[in-house]
Design an enzyme around this catalytic site. Structure first.
Site, PDB file in Angstrom:
ATOM      1  N   TYR A 112      33.664 -41.030  32.167  1.00 48.73           N
ATOM      2  CA  TYR A 112      34.318 -41.341  33.444  1.00 48.73           C
ATOM      3  C   TYR A 112      33.370 -42.100  34.368  1.00 48.73           C
ATOM      4  O   TYR A 112      33.744 -43.115  34.972  1.00 48.73           O
ATOM      5  CB  TYR A 112      34.766 -40.040  34.100  1.00 48.73           C
ATOM      6  CG  TYR A 112      35.369 -40.196  35.476  1.00 48.73           C
ATOM      7  CD1 TYR A 112      36.680 -40.622  35.641  1.00 48.73           C
ATOM      8  CD2 TYR A 112      34.627 -39.886  36.621  1.00 48.73           C
ATOM      9  CE1 TYR A 112      37.242 -40.750  36.907  1.00 48.73           C
ATOM     10  CE2 TYR A 112      35.179 -40.007  37.882  1.00 48.73           C
ATOM     11  CZ  TYR A 112      36.489 -40.434  38.021  1.00 48.73           C
ATOM     12  OH  TYR A 112      37.036 -40.559  39.276  1.00 48.73           O
ATOM     13  N   GLY A 113      32.141 -41.607  34.479  1.00 49.83           N
ATOM     14  CA  GLY A 113      31.168 -42.258  35.353  1.00 49.83           C
ATOM     15  C   GLY A 113      30.831 -43.663  34.915  1.00 49.83           C
ATOM     16  O   GLY A 113      30.669 -44.565  35.740  1.00 49.83           O
ATOM     17  N   ALA A 114      30.741 -43.882  33.599  1.00 49.47           N
ATOM     18  CA  ALA A 114      30.461 -45.226  33.089  1.00 49.47           C
ATOM     19  C   ALA A 114      31.592 -46.178  33.435  1.00 49.47           C
ATOM     20  O   ALA A 114      31.364 -47.348  33.784  1.00 49.47           O
ATOM     21  CB  ALA A 114      30.247 -45.177  31.578  1.00 49.47           C
ATOM     22  N   ALA A 115      32.838 -45.697  33.337  1.00 44.84           N
ATOM     23  CA  ALA A 115      33.976 -46.545  33.682  1.00 44.84           C
ATOM     24  C   ALA A 115      33.958 -46.911  35.155  1.00 44.84           C
ATOM     25  O   ALA A 115      34.209 -48.064  35.530  1.00 44.84           O
ATOM     26  CB  ALA A 115      35.276 -45.834  33.324  1.00 44.84           C
ATOM     27  N   LYS A 116      33.642 -45.946  36.014  1.00 46.34           N
ATOM     28  CA  LYS A 116      33.589 -46.227  37.449  1.00 46.34           C
ATOM     29  C   LYS A 116      32.409 -47.131  37.797  1.00 46.34           C
ATOM     30  O   LYS A 116      32.515 -47.994  38.681  1.00 46.34           O
ATOM     31  CB  LYS A 116      33.509 -44.913  38.233  1.00 46.34           C
ATOM     32  CG  LYS A 116      34.786 -44.087  38.179  1.00 46.34           C
ATOM     33  CD  LYS A 116      35.967 -44.828  38.780  1.00 46.34           C
ATOM     34  CE  LYS A 116      37.185 -43.940  38.916  1.00 46.34           C
ATOM     35  NZ  LYS A 116      38.338 -44.646  39.524  1.00 46.34           N
TER      36      LYS A 116
END
Length: 250
Positions: A151-155
């Protein structure tokens, strides 16, 4: 196609939480198309707001971007603001990350904003409009976020797109900014599978660790989105605005 000159806004993920607050805040003097998967939740967002229209669609499907933009133009005749708010998170340590949930998270958090923004370019250029990407303070800067790597990588990727698109689209008169909220009492934890007791304990723990001593309410994030889309914010582009009560300062 309507000839009303009232500005028009598209908000994805508008059935709950931050997206609902953004839609309702803009509906005070904008026309809003609120997009999400669940018709009943969208109807609740719309409530008695006459300026809100709803579109139930999965934004990760191949034709969704074209349908969203076409619907906005059919309903309003223009598009001034696109808010890429929809998000999906499946917490897991690296050892438990699986292909299916990884693909789902990247589809909602990264691919959908890419293709929806692409589909909206001509309409936004006509109005010298604004794209607002909703990121997360947890993935901003050099921070680590154990359990939320996908999730953090996508954001983090969405923030890179924000900066790059701002440079690419400035000649067309389109601004691109991002808002990175900290923890918001939006019910997301419940939708991710926490019990009410677990979610309340999480909010209390985060509040204690946040300099301002609390978590945010969805309406507070909505006000920042509204501020950044106002004509008076016309010199702001490519920036990521962190709204997290100072938690990222530690």
């Amino acid at each position: 196609m309507t000839t009303d000159n009232t500005p028009a806004v598209v908000v994805t993920g508008g059935g709950t939480g931050i997206g609902r607050a953004i839609a309702r805040d803009h509906a005070r003097d904008h026309r809003v198309l609120v997009v999400g998967r669940t018709e009943s939740a969208l109807a609740e967002t719309a409530g008695d707001h006459p300026g809100i229209r709803t579109l139930a669609i999965d934004i990760t499907t191949p034709d969704a971007a074209a349908v969203v933009v076409a619907t906005a133009l059919r309903e309003f005749g223009r598009l001034d603001v696109l808010v890429n708010n929809a998000g999906a998170a499946t917490p897991a340590p690296l050892s438990a990350v699986d292909p299916t949930t990884t693909a789902e998270q990247f589809a909602v958090n990264l691919s959908a904003p890419i293709f929806l923004t692409q589909a909206a370019l001509d309409a936004l250029a006509e109005t010298r409009g604004t794209v607002v990407n909703i990121s997360s303070a947890g993935s901003t800067g050099g921070r680590a976020w154990p359990g939320f790597s996908v999730y953090g990588a996508a954001k983090a990727g969405l923030e890179f797109l924000t900066r790059t698109w701002a440079a690419e689209l400035a000649p067309r008169g389109i601004r691109v900014v991002a808002v990175a909220p900290g923890v918001v009492e939006s019910g997301m934890g419940l939708r991710m599978g926490s019990t009410p007791e677990q979610y309340a304990a999480f909010l209390a723990e985060v509040s204690a660790a946040t300099p301002v001593g609390r978590v945010a309410q969805p309406e507070e994030i909505a006000r920042w989105v509204r501020t950044l889309t106002a004509p008076e914010a016309g010199f702001a582009t490519g920036a990521v605005f962190v709204v997290d009560g100072g938690m990222s300062l530690g």
